[in-house]
Design an enzyme around this catalytic site. Structure first.
Site, PDB file in Angstrom:
ATOM      1  CE  LYS A   1      33.007  32.760  53.231  1.00 24.75           C
ATOM      2  NZ  LYS A   1      34.145  33.534  53.771  1.00 24.75           N
TER       3      LYS A   1
ATOM      4  CE1 TYR B   1      32.097  27.129  19.599  1.00 28.48           C
ATOM      5  CE2 TYR B   1      31.666  26.091  21.707  1.00 28.48           C
ATOM      6  CZ  TYR B   1      31.226  26.804  20.610  1.00 28.48           C
ATOM      7  OH  TYR B   1      29.914  27.183  20.530  1.00 28.48           O
TER       8      TYR B   1
HETATM    9  C1  PLP Z   1      34.915  32.546  54.503  1.00 30.88           C
HETATM   10  C2  PLP Z   1      35.507  32.788  55.823  1.00 30.88           C
HETATM   11  C3  PLP Z   1      35.786  31.720  56.686  1.00 30.88           C
HETATM   12  C4  PLP Z   1      35.716  30.274  56.263  1.00 30.88           C
HETATM   13  O1  PLP Z   1      36.927  29.955  55.620  1.00 30.88           O
HETATM   14  P1  PLP Z   1      37.252  28.475  55.084  1.00 30.88           P
HETATM   15  O2  PLP Z   1      38.617  28.591  54.528  1.00 30.88           O
HETATM   16  O3  PLP Z   1      36.230  28.195  54.023  1.00 30.88           O
HETATM   17  O4  PLP Z   1      37.133  27.576  56.240  1.00 30.88           O
HETATM   18  C5  PLP Z   1      36.215  32.023  57.972  1.00 30.88           C
HETATM   19  N1  PLP Z   1      36.387  33.305  58.367  1.00 30.88           N
HETATM   20  C6  PLP Z   1      36.164  34.356  57.545  1.00 30.88           C
HETATM   21  C7  PLP Z   1      36.391  35.731  58.034  1.00 30.88           C
HETATM   22  C8  PLP Z   1      35.734  34.130  56.240  1.00 30.88           C
HETATM   23  O5  PLP Z   1      35.530  35.169  55.432  1.00 30.88           O
END
Ligand code: PLP
Length: 357
Positions: A33, A250
């Protein structure tokens, strides 16, 4: 060309995937994702296509992009679908929607699907974010199976504190999940990266590793053998010598405590390097560690070259990667590696692999 780049080591990605597989066993859905946590979803999915049993993304469009690039294995939609048109598309493309609230069951029951669906019922086992309450799991399952649109139904849940080894909350979530789903047929999926590494009790049929694939340990310092996949790098584009007591950048956040040789780096918060990074965050210049000094600006940041006289214009600066851990930068900046990695933008991306993909 501006030297700001994200180098993506696809061999390291494969290495980390194999660690997930070894530690968990069973089937592994590679979580890609958010553009594979900023690493390029298509390139990463392709690189894993010989190995991965499937993938997980947040929503339909992310999955369709993978299908378009030729990915044929299952793809789990972690947020499910948002309307009947999406549901039809998901069924048509063989995607696996998560079903986490009653409206989604109703939608499935009312939509005439061309092919039966494989769905995953999400149980709220204690995170209290998404999912059916444990008491409603059985009813959700019965309703889905009775809809005639679902051929197979799995059960999924997600941990709030799996990155805290020994934390009772995770043990409790596992118990709650098992009780809610006892006796029901179907595959189970519990473990994210932290649970793969720290919670063998959470290992079920399908794991869902995300961050560990990209080489950032969810529990830094545990020595899990992960290799960082992204190197965010740029170059020194100017050098300036300041006397002691001079302001830099800055807000004059940094005042030179000594005569200081300052390197200007083509990398800023518009590229995804965090503006909240304080003075002293490590950077590597020509493979030697030094520190960020002065506030990060949109396109540039400044580093201390006083003790690295052999460096100069053109020296390579690693902001994070194999020498500077992204976890360390994240912690100093008050955030987590996930956020830094998925915010990288504007730089040029280079995907490297020794192995053909
Ligand atoms: C993003 C996500 C994962 C992966 O989690 P990590 O901590 O990056 O391994 C697994 N399950 C769900 C439901 C998620 O939203």
């Amino acid at each position: 060309m501006r030297p700001a780049r994200a180098l993506i080591d696809l061999d390291a990605l494969r290495h980390n995937y194999h660690i997930a597989r070894q530690r968990h066993g069973g089937h592994i859905l590679a979580v890609v994702k958010a553009n594979a946590y900023g690493h390029g979803a298509l390139a990463c999915a392709q690189a894993l296509s010989w190995d991965a049993d499937g993938y997980a993304v947040a929503f339909l469009d992310e999955a369709l992009a993978l299908r378009k690039s030729g990915i044929k294995t299952p793809i789990l939609l972690l947020e499910g679908v948002f309307d009947p048109v999406e549901l039809l598309e998901a069924a048509h493309r063989g995607l696996w929607p998560v079903v986490h609230h009653p409206g989604q069951i109703e939608m499935i029951a009312k939509t005439a699907l061309p092919v039966p669906l494989r769905a995953w019922i999400k149980i709220n086992s204690g995170m209290n974010r998404a999912g059916f309450s444990p008491d409603d799991a059985r009813r959700a399952w019965r309703q889905l199976m009775a809809s005639g649109m679902v051929e197979e139904c799995g059960f999924i849940s997600h941990f709030a504190r799996a990155d805290e080894p020994g934390c009772g909350a995770t043990a409790q979530q596992i118990l709650t999940f098992d009780k809610a789903t006892r006796g029901l047929p179907g595959a189970r999926s519990l473990a994210n990266s932290a649970a793969i590494l720290a919670w063998p009790d959470a290992h079920r049929d399908w794991a869902r590793p995300g961050i560990m694939l990209y080489g950032a340990d969810p529990m830094p310092g545990e020595g899990n053998g992960l290799i960082p996949v992204m190197t965010l790098e740029s170059q020194i584009i100017a050098v300036r010598n300041l006397a002691a007591g001079e302001p830099l950048g800055y807000g004059a956040r940094f005042i030179t405590p000594r005569p200081t040789r300052v390197g200007l780096v083509a990398m800023g918060y518009a590229d995804g390097y965090p503006r909240s990074a304080p003075d002293g965050v490590p950077v590597a210049v020509d493979n030697k560690l030094t520190t960020l000094i002065g506030r990060v600006s949109m396109d540039m940041l400044t580093v201390d070259l006083t003790d690295l006289p052999e460096t100069g214009i053109g020296s390579v600066v690693e902001l994070w990667g194999k020498q500077v851990s992204v976890n360390q930068v994240a912690q100093a900046a008050g955030t987590i590696a996930y956020e830094l990695l998925c915010n990288v933008k504007r730089v040029s991306f280079v995907w490297n692999s020794e192995q053909p993909v």
